[in-house]
Design an enzyme around this catalytic site. Structure first.
Site, PDB file in Angstrom:
ATOM      1  N   THR A   1       0.858  -1.193   0.000  1.00  0.00           N
ATOM      2  CA  THR A   1       0.000   0.000   0.000  1.00  0.00           C
ATOM      3  C   THR A   1       0.891   1.237   0.000  1.00  0.00           C
ATOM      4  O   THR A   1       2.013   1.189   0.492  1.00  0.00           O
ATOM      5  CB  THR A   1      -0.857  -0.046   1.289  1.00  0.00           C
ATOM      6  OG1 THR A   1      -1.904  -0.972   1.077  1.00  0.00           O
ATOM      7  CG2 THR A   1      -1.444   1.291   1.662  1.00  0.00           C
TER       8      THR A   1
ATOM      9  N   THR B   1      -0.068   1.635   7.003  1.00  0.00           N
ATOM     10  CA  THR B   1      -0.033   0.463   6.137  1.00  0.00           C
ATOM     11  C   THR B   1       0.092  -0.781   7.008  1.00  0.00           C
ATOM     12  O   THR B   1       0.485  -0.683   8.166  1.00  0.00           O
ATOM     13  CB  THR B   1       1.131   0.570   5.129  1.00  0.00           C
ATOM     14  OG1 THR B   1       1.148  -0.622   4.320  1.00  0.00           O
ATOM     15  CG2 THR B   1       2.477   0.716   5.812  1.00  0.00           C
ATOM     16  N   GLY B   2      -0.246  -1.932   6.437  1.00  0.00           N
ATOM     17  CA  GLY B   2      -0.191  -3.185   7.193  1.00  0.00           C
ATOM     18  C   GLY B   2      -1.537  -3.868   7.127  1.00  0.00           C
ATOM     19  O   GLY B   2      -2.356  -3.567   6.258  1.00  0.00           O
ATOM     20  N   ILE B   3      -1.784  -4.772   8.062  1.00  0.00           N
ATOM     21  CA  ILE B   3      -3.063  -5.492   8.062  1.00  0.00           C
ATOM     22  C   ILE B   3      -4.179  -4.524   8.458  1.00  0.00           C
ATOM     23  O   ILE B   3      -4.186  -3.996   9.573  1.00  0.00           O
ATOM     24  CB  ILE B   3      -3.028  -6.660   9.076  1.00  0.00           C
ATOM     25  CG1 ILE B   3      -1.840  -7.588   8.808  1.00  0.00           C
ATOM     26  CG2 ILE B   3      -4.356  -7.405   9.082  1.00  0.00           C
ATOM     27  CD1 ILE B   3      -2.041  -8.617   7.755  1.00  0.00           C
ATOM     28  N   GLY B   4      -5.105  -4.316   7.524  1.00  0.00           N
ATOM     29  CA  GLY B   4      -6.147  -3.320   7.746  1.00  0.00           C
ATOM     30  C   GLY B   4      -6.965  -3.579   9.001  1.00  0.00           C
ATOM     31  O   GLY B   4      -7.352  -2.636   9.707  1.00  0.00           O
TER      32      GLY B   4
ATOM     33  N   VAL C   1     -13.686  -4.207   3.707  1.00  0.00           N
ATOM     34  CA  VAL C   1     -13.346  -2.783   3.701  1.00  0.00           C
ATOM     35  C   VAL C   1     -11.953  -2.597   4.306  1.00  0.00           C
ATOM     36  O   VAL C   1     -11.684  -3.030   5.425  1.00  0.00           O
ATOM     37  CB  VAL C   1     -14.397  -1.962   4.472  1.00  0.00           C
ATOM     38  CG1 VAL C   1     -13.965  -0.512   4.615  1.00  0.00           C
ATOM     39  CG2 VAL C   1     -15.743  -2.037   3.756  1.00  0.00           C
TER      40      VAL C   1
END
Ligand code: ASP
Length: 309
Positions: free
Chosen positions: A172, A221-224, A201
């Site tokens: 991302t 950024t990273g795991i949403g 989402v």
């Protein structure tokens, strides 16, 4: 003491090590190719809001990163992208969630800054793209298609839920700027985490993943799911508003995320011109310009850092 302006930091994702892939030099170069021209424009008076949009467009165009061209595919083999923009002085947030067939999702977020309805999902984004006369665009790359096919055949080993940079192609993107007028803005754009179920989402078009106020601005950024549960971007900014310096705000927020086993990273700038970054993941792909020299976070082992020019 007055701080030299402007400031800029951009990221291309966070995740596990790039070193084993020999990808760091290429990723560093890609980040600098965005950082340096946009920093120049900021120096010449470009407002922060426009600077972060320009940085995002360039990063969305680089197929190495998981946003715009080169976005990862969802579980059904389709690309759906999310992006958001927040203007610090006006505290104005706008974004799109799960949009397809546009080259620069961040342009949709920009168009929504002045509207009454400021965050749109899939069909609303498509309608807006038509209204704006944006030509239909297919962001799929052969490399992403092959990754998806391999994954489907169970041939690839996906570390850390496969989010970002286990291969140099993932990540991302985001940008945070403080302009010559002392105004902050943050922008974030993503193809999601890859292989997600339909309708998932991302954090990237929520205030958990992208937030700005007159005091500070942050892009994550990273795991949403981790970022949303930490409400990370807003948490860092609000800590600054409550009187913490940016370093303390990053340190406390990232320490909490670390304790809770999260997998994420963030970049930010405060109104005093401090540039900050933090991560719980192994690597954060970020590059910054503090008015003096450019620098980056590639290969940094510690979990947070700041610099004041
Ligand atoms: N945060 C993004 C998401 O979960 C993924 C990423 O940052 O790479 O949608």
């Amino acid at each position: 003491m007055s701080v030299p302006l402007p400031k800029l930091i951009v990221h291309g994702g966070a995740g596990s090590s790039l070193q084993s892939k020999g990808g760091a030099p290429a990723v560093r170069e890609a980040l600098y190719q965005v950082l340096l021209p946009v920093y120049d424009q900021l120096s010449q008076g470009l407002p922060a809001l426009e600077a972060v949009v320009r940085a995002c467009r360039l990063l969305e165009d680089d197929p190495r990163f998981n946003a715009g061209t080169g976005s990862v595919l969802q579980s059904d083999g389709q690309i759906r992208m999310s992006a958001s923009l927040m203007d610090g002085p006006r505290r104005r947030f706008s974004g799109v969630i799960n949009v397809s067939r546009v080259q620069h999702p961040i342009d949709l977020a920009l168009a929504l800054q002045s509207g009454a309805d400021r965050t749109l999902s899939d069909q609303g984004g498509a309608e807006l793209a038509r209204e704006l006369g944006l030509p239909p665009y297919d962001p799929l790359t052969e490399a992403r298609l092959q990754e998806w096919l391999q994954e489907r055949r169970g041939e690839s080993r996906r570390a850390m839920a496969g989010v970002v940079v286990e291969s140099p192609g993932r990540g991302t993107i985001g940008a945070v700027a403080l302009d010559n007028y002392g105004q902050l803005a943050a922008a974030t754009s993503t193809g999601g985490k890859g292989f997600e179920r339909l309708g998932r989402v991302s954090d990237s078009a929520t205030p958990a993943g992208n937030y700005a106020s007159p005091a500070a601005a942050v892009s994550c950024t990273g795991i949403g799911e981790d970022i949303i549960e930490e409400c990370l971007a807003a948490r860092i900014v609000i800590r600054v508003e409550d009187g913490a310096d940016l370093e303390t705000a990053f340190r406390r927020s990232l320490a909490g995320s670390q304790e809770r086993g999260r997998d994420l990273g963030a970049i930010g700038i405060d109104a005093r011109g401090t540039i900050g970054w933090g991560k719980t993941s192994q690597t954060l792909l970020a590059a910054y310009h503090d008015g003096d020299t450019p620098g980056d976070t590639l290969g940094m082992d510690h979990n947070w850092g700041t610099g004041v020019a």
